[in-house]
Write a protein that holds these residues in place. Sequence first.
Motif, PDB file in Angstrom:
ATOM      1  N   SER A  47       1.189  -1.544  -0.230  1.00 40.90           N
ATOM      2  CA  SER A  47      -0.305  -0.099  -0.015  1.00 40.90           C
ATOM      3  C   SER A  47       0.534   1.367   0.001  1.00 40.90           C
ATOM      4  CB  SER A  47      -0.734   0.194   1.573  1.00 40.90           C
ATOM      5  OG  SER A  47       0.158  -0.179   2.100  1.00 40.90           O
ATOM      6  N   TYR A  48       2.580   0.763  -0.117  1.00 37.24           N
ATOM      7  CA  TYR A  48       3.007   2.611  -0.024  1.00 37.24           C
ATOM      8  C   TYR A  48       2.735   3.338  -0.913  1.00 37.24           C
ATOM      9  CZ  TYR A  48       6.839   5.497   1.464  1.00 37.24           C
ATOM     10  OH  TYR A  48       7.857   6.533   0.834  1.00 37.24           O
ATOM     11  N   VAL A 274      -0.109   4.521  17.278  1.00 34.09           N
ATOM     12  CA  VAL A 274       0.898   4.084  16.178  1.00 34.09           C
ATOM     13  C   VAL A 274       1.333   5.375  15.786  1.00 34.09           C
ATOM     14  CG1 VAL A 274       1.083   4.089  13.912  1.00 34.09           C
ATOM     15  CG2 VAL A 274      -0.869   3.023  15.302  1.00 34.09           C
ATOM     16  N   TYR A 276       4.710   8.026  13.754  1.00 38.19           N
ATOM     17  CA  TYR A 276       5.025   7.640  12.295  1.00 38.19           C
ATOM     18  C   TYR A 276       6.051   8.569  11.846  1.00 38.19           C
ATOM     19  CZ  TYR A 276       2.001  11.484  11.441  1.00 38.19           C
ATOM     20  OH  TYR A 276       1.675  12.638  11.454  1.00 38.19           O
ATOM     21  N   VAL A 280       6.761   3.691   9.963  1.00 42.01           N
ATOM     22  CA  VAL A 280       5.225   3.748  10.275  1.00 42.01           C
ATOM     23  C   VAL A 280       5.055   2.056  10.831  1.00 42.01           C
ATOM     24  CG1 VAL A 280       2.981   3.705  10.253  1.00 42.01           C
ATOM     25  CG2 VAL A 280       4.242   5.193   8.918  1.00 42.01           C
ATOM     26  N   GLU A 282       3.663   0.371  14.055  1.00 42.32           N
ATOM     27  CA  GLU A 282       2.616  -0.337  15.954  1.00 42.32           C
ATOM     28  C   GLU A 282       3.775  -0.346  16.564  1.00 42.32           C
ATOM     29  OE1 GLU A 282      -0.429  -3.529  16.948  1.00 42.32           O
ATOM     30  OE2 GLU A 282       0.300  -3.559  15.272  1.00 42.32           O
ATOM     31  N   SER A 312       0.613   7.104   4.902  1.00 42.31           N
ATOM     32  CA  SER A 312       0.631   5.994   5.059  1.00 42.31           C
ATOM     33  C   SER A 312       0.149   5.960   6.921  1.00 42.31           C
ATOM     34  CB  SER A 312       1.878   5.143   4.515  1.00 42.31           C
ATOM     35  OG  SER A 312       2.286   5.736   3.760  1.00 42.31           O
ATOM     36  N   ALA A 313       0.783   6.150   7.538  1.00 42.20           N
ATOM     37  CA  ALA A 313       0.441   6.144   8.948  1.00 42.20           C
ATOM     38  C   ALA A 313      -1.040   6.146   8.887  1.00 42.20           C
ATOM     39  CB  ALA A 313       0.692   7.965   9.699  1.00 42.20           C
ATOM     40  N   ARG A 315      -3.432   6.043   7.166  1.00 41.04           N
ATOM     41  CA  ARG A 315      -3.989   4.204   6.284  1.00 41.04           C
ATOM     42  C   ARG A 315      -4.028   3.405   7.436  1.00 41.04           C
ATOM     43  NH1 ARG A 315      -2.491   5.933   1.509  1.00 41.04           N
ATOM     44  NH2 ARG A 315      -0.202   4.685   2.253  1.00 41.04           N
ATOM     45  N   MET A 316      -2.646   2.664   8.045  1.00 43.58           N
ATOM     46  CA  MET A 316      -2.575   2.315   8.954  1.00 43.58           C
ATOM     47  C   MET A 316      -3.373   2.390  10.238  1.00 43.58           C
ATOM     48  SD  MET A 316       0.995   0.786  11.612  1.00 43.58           S
ATOM     49  CE  MET A 316       1.598  -0.130  10.544  1.00 43.58           C
ATOM     50  N   ARG A 319      -6.664   1.093   9.692  1.00 46.63           N
ATOM     51  CA  ARG A 319      -6.913  -0.902   9.542  1.00 46.63           C
ATOM     52  C   ARG A 319      -6.921  -1.149  11.119  1.00 46.63           C
ATOM     53  NH1 ARG A 319      -3.215  -3.683   9.643  1.00 46.63           N
ATOM     54  NH2 ARG A 319      -0.958  -2.308   9.114  1.00 46.63           N
ATOM     55  N   LEU A 320      -5.879  -0.555  11.965  1.00 50.36           N
ATOM     56  CA  LEU A 320      -5.861  -1.167  12.867  1.00 50.36           C
ATOM     57  C   LEU A 320      -7.035  -0.881  14.121  1.00 50.36           C
ATOM     58  CD1 LEU A 320      -2.648  -0.280  13.838  1.00 50.36           C
ATOM     59  CD2 LEU A 320      -3.130  -2.408  13.652  1.00 50.36           C
TER      60      LEU A 320
END
Length: 588
Positions: A47-48, A274, A276, A280, A282, A312-313, A315-316, A319-320
Amino acid sequence: MRSLAFTIFLLLTATAADSQYYLRGELKDEKGNGLQGARITLASKGSYPFNTGSSGTFGIPTSLKVDTITFSLPGYDTLKTAVITSQYGHFTLKSSNRKALSTTLQLASFTKNLQPANLETTLGDGETYSSTIENPFVSTKSFPETGFAIHVDRASYSNIRRFLNQKEKPPVDAVRIEEMLNYFNLKMKAASNQKETFSFSSNLTECPWNKNNLLLFINLQARKINLDNTPPANLIFLIDVSASMDMPNRLPLLKSAFKLLSENLRPKDQVTIVTYGDQVTELLPATSGFYKQQIIEAIEGLRPHGFTPGASAIRMAYRLARNTFIANGNNRVILATDGDFNVGQTSEKELEDLITQESKAGIYLTCLGVGMGNYKDSKLEVLAKKGHGNFAYLDNEGEAEKVLVEEFAQTIYTVASNVFLNATFDASLVEKYRLIGFDNKKSALADRSTVLEGGEVGSGHSLLAAFEIVPASSIKIDSKPVPLASLQLSYKVPGSDQIITERHEAVYNYQPADSCLRFASAVIMFGTLLKQSEFSNSFSWDDLSNLAASSANKKDLLQMEFVDLIGKAKKLYPKTTKKKNVASKPSN
């Protein structure tokens, strides 16, 4: 030595393999124009994100001879296709047949059938703020209906305070009067045993800067929830630890803020952290509030380093949040940053698109801004509103405690979403009116597809909105209470798609202003002077100082600090002579 040499050989071989191919190409629209800023992902890179350059060109190293590439850009259909990475690629995006929700800009207020004037954009130095157009006076006969989104953002006031304490003038577009009024959480009357989502009151009183006009204050107070009975919280702390955060008023301040917040956690709450910076990470998986010390130790260990892959951060974090989602719970990402997203999706529209897509699962967003010099107010404002959440600026530890401890429930627990208010004025009583604050972005007004989208309100929050009114010539102050405006309040409660509509009346109930309303008037005057608005021509800094000093609650530290800020601001702005009153000038 042989072992070391062999290890180096393997590393060099692996590096060479990773860059065996270099995919180059260009992306254009259907008319052959290069598309800048389009988002690119390769299947081999996960996903980068990558982005096209100024002419739509790009170059990406890859280890695969055949890969899958995906292009996306707001306003265009997404393109996903196989590609031979050794060949130069030519790609075309087709315009979307429909206007995507993610590209629809939000209006703060909207007056039906009124076309905005075209004004030039002004920008602040070093920091970015959304340029706005101040709401004008409009004729009630021609435009009786207006509406505005209700948000509980308060970032503007603490940001202004930061500038004034540094003996600097705040940028004009950093001044948002409705947020300044929100900051003080003024209540016209206490709501006792409130069961409804909102209690409502209105007050009509004198206008201190124009004796011929009146001020109509509308107060909405949200129901205060019992924290002992609130559902469990699933919080994702998304913390910027990039190199730009290496200043005392940035990462150290955020560490203090999140430690304060962690002290309020209950065992049924959970936190994921999280970060970044150079990557990025966890930092802490979902951890129960029972383990406060473990959460606090993780926060204590934060150190600034690297660049800022903000998109990107985000998105993570989402997702979490989905992976740890608590049904019927309070699921929220709390983003804390100076807003300097310098890697990945950097434009406001791209970030708006990202947050719009990710916030549909019932996960709210709170943005905490810090810093100076490169602080990106405009980006954080967009993220918070598109993420169905709120926005605050932390200029010191006291503000962090106010937002995350004293006003914890207002910041974290939403009691109503998509909240907006429509007002329809009676032309026989009101000749003209103007909504104070809730100014629209110039970019939103320029886009004919923009809509008025409601905001979010937290537990126990009190919102105060104000109109300046030019009374009809036949009306006298001692008139009997009659409906001045009909109001329609619309909102949703969390977890439901049902729109609730309430109707209220703002009556012609003129009374001299009490100290609370006079203080609110002083806040309006302060913002008007800081904006260097045309509506400030009828009063001076001395007029403001006198009103603030006589109306502020001497026992309220924030109100007394406000009086002190006026003195600091007065020294920064040149003395001016009052001009002819323009408050009731005709609208276009």
